[in-house]
Design a protein around this motif. Sequence first.
Motif, PDB file in Angstrom:
ATOM      1  N   LEU A 184      -7.128   5.273  -0.263  1.00 22.68           N
ATOM      2  CA  LEU A 184      -7.303   5.532   0.862  1.00 22.68           C
ATOM      3  C   LEU A 184      -8.335   6.671   0.982  1.00 22.68           C
ATOM      4  O   LEU A 184      -9.195   6.575   2.034  1.00 22.68           O
TER       5      LEU A 184
ATOM      6  N   ARG B 299       8.319   3.023  -2.282  1.00 19.37           N
ATOM      7  CA  ARG B 299       6.956   2.831  -1.489  1.00 19.37           C
ATOM      8  C   ARG B 299       7.428   2.586  -0.098  1.00 19.37           C
ATOM      9  O   ARG B 299       6.541   2.124   0.821  1.00 19.37           O
TER      10      ARG B 299
ATOM     11  N   ARG C 265      -0.640   0.837   5.495  1.00 22.68           N
ATOM     12  CA  ARG C 265      -2.089   1.242   4.637  1.00 22.68           C
ATOM     13  C   ARG C 265      -3.371   0.868   4.851  1.00 22.68           C
ATOM     14  O   ARG C 265      -4.270   1.394   5.048  1.00 22.68           O
TER      15      ARG C 265
ATOM     16  N   SER D 114      -5.961  -4.241   0.066  1.00 22.08           N
ATOM     17  CA  SER D 114      -4.490  -3.907   0.353  1.00 22.08           C
ATOM     18  C   SER D 114      -3.829  -5.157   1.165  1.00 22.08           C
ATOM     19  O   SER D 114      -4.340  -5.922   1.779  1.00 22.08           O
TER      20      SER D 114
ATOM     21  N   ILE E 157       3.816   6.640   1.713  1.00 23.80           N
ATOM     22  CA  ILE E 157       2.387   6.754   1.106  1.00 23.80           C
ATOM     23  C   ILE E 157       2.400   8.101   0.245  1.00 23.80           C
ATOM     24  O   ILE E 157       2.361   8.437  -1.109  1.00 23.80           O
TER      25      ILE E 157
ATOM     26  N   VAL F 103      -2.746  11.016   5.310  1.00 25.79           N
ATOM     27  CA  VAL F 103      -2.141  10.156   4.343  1.00 25.79           C
ATOM     28  C   VAL F 103      -0.709  10.771   3.996  1.00 25.79           C
ATOM     29  O   VAL F 103       0.274   9.793   3.385  1.00 25.79           O
TER      30      VAL F 103
ATOM     31  N   ASP G 207      -4.352   0.978  -2.764  1.00 24.31           N
ATOM     32  CA  ASP G 207      -4.028   1.556  -1.259  1.00 24.31           C
ATOM     33  C   ASP G 207      -3.235   2.683  -1.178  1.00 24.31           C
ATOM     34  O   ASP G 207      -2.702   2.807  -0.297  1.00 24.31           O
TER      35      ASP G 207
END
Lengths: 340, 340
Positions: free
Chosen positions: A178, A331, A201, A196, A334, A311, A173
């Motif tokens: 994505l 994290r 996400r 995911s 993204i 994204v 993900d």
Amino acid sequence: MRGAVIHAPGDVRFEERADPVIEAPTDAIIRLTATCVCGSDLWTYRGVDPITAPTPMGHEYIGVVEEVGSAVGTIRPGQFVVGSFFASDDTCEICRAGFHTSCVHRIPIGSIGSQAEYLRVPLADGTLVATHELPSADLLPSLLAASDVLGTGWYGAVAAEVRPGSTVVVVGDGAVGLLGVLAAKQLGAERIIAMSRHESRARLAREFGATDVVAERGDDGVQAVKDRTDGLGAHSVIEAVGTQESMMQAIRSARPGGAVGYVGVAHDVTLPGEELFYSHVRILGGPAPVRRFLPDLLDRIQAREIDPGKVFDLELPLGQVAEGYRAMDERRSIKALLWP
Amino acid sequence: MRGAVIHAPGDVRFEERADPVIEAPTDAIIRLTATCVCGSDLWTYRGVDPITAPTPMGHEYIGVVEEVGSAVGTIRPGQFVVGSFFASDDTCEICRAGFHTSCVHRIPIGSIGSQAEYLRVPLADGTLVATHELPSADLLPSLLAASDVLGTGWYGAVAAEVRPGSTVVVVGDGAVGLLGVLAAKQLGAERIIAMSRHESRARLAREFGATDVVAERGDDGVQAVKDRTDGLGAHSVIEAVGTQESMMQAIRSARPGGAVGYVGVAHDVTLPGEELFYSHVRILGGPAPVRRFLPDLLDRIQAREIDPGKVFDLELPLGQVAEGYRAMDERRSIKALLWP
């Protein structure tokens, strides 16, 4: 000019670099409009890929052509261009078959470094695709996504043989996974199962076209897919991670006669021949030949049919590139867009 | 009736077995016109695949239908039929996609044993294909070849995506490899490079359409292919051995964007993920869904367009089945046909 240089794991600096110049008559110099940090940059950032000397970073880019070499024919100064993360001649037999990242003259842009103010692009005619006109500001993130992650997700979907009516599983993900969802939707998939366990996400996956979100991983993830496909598995699986677990999950999620497109850069992965044999699953992976898809993708973006720029959930001045790496490593983001 | 039963490695006996009877309403009983020994039977004969009890052998067959169960609709007593080495329903989603050997109701004929006078064929309507008329005697070896080795070579060529004009490499010069050459020729390949170091097999390969015969193996074999393809490798590679060396040779002989169809039963093979990733080679293997191809193959044989029966270089009465195994094990014979 200034650009990002990595000195050691976790140590990315924004510093002075030599201004690029035309080195070969097929080169172009572009002034970057935007660049970004890639999930694959994190392999270096985390020390998985070794760093032997200070190294310029980055391979994604959009910008305006400043200067071209004497042998450049179709690309002209003043054009707004998008290029792939590999330079390619677009004329050899391998390019003509659509596998530009294995072009007999290929040069990785990562070896030059696009997280900078300017970039030398080799084989400019074969590598760069110009937009119809100077794009409006709101299209820039999507055009930048086309340089790698959109094209990579798209290749994953094509390699996984997504067709109208297909059931598709997407393992991973991150930005590529994505955008694999987005590609599958555009290619006519009827059901798209995104794997995911991150709320933000998963939300974006649904926005891009996922019909199901599954949090389970490994064998449990495979079982969840089987439960949703009459026990058969999916027609197509896009693998966008690159670990042993994710590859086996992908292969086991596909039905006999199905296909896996694997675009996560394989690290320490070994595939059991006998299991693969009896699976009847076709697999194709590799560095995405983004150049094959760029003209089509730029058309779709300029027609506002797709919005892959979503994204990017973090935008920073290029000078803060180190924070971009940190946010993605932790994290918190993204994908981080950088404005020179 | 009598048939072949293996008791231990190297110990195949022709002995009394129970007459087959209709067990399910979808069964048919056929009286065998011919059967044969398969290269894959040698895995058992050599003790690679364990033998825990006396086991009937054989999975290739042609014959005349004697009796059908109450639910059999299209297959009728008196028909001359050819079937695949897996029974399949030909109606499930997997069969409709052409992967009959992964049919949700599949039954391996090898678990019943076709080296015998009679054979029970499950799922008769889905498994058997009848010829237009009772075939003349000279067509029988070719029709028998269609039951497995021709269909397997054909699937290898299709999985390797052979197209008109392709350059094709065939790794393995057993019956399946040789019929992979024949299939590649029929599918329009322009250049067919057969890897062989046995004079009689190389001769048959040339007769079936090979344009080049290469004796080198492993890395030397790969280099010989590169030397003949402008350094790029072949478009398509058919792998018909099933060892680690032959698989790596096959993958490395294909160009980026090319494909490998692997039909040698993989034994102790592991594929390096990173090399496969960067190769840009698509791979598909597995037990050949021969049933997909049978109607077309029977047409070509009955029209005398192809003569795959040439792979049989030894014919024996079924009672001498043990000698058939010995001759193939010692590579004195490519493939042994048995007359009940």
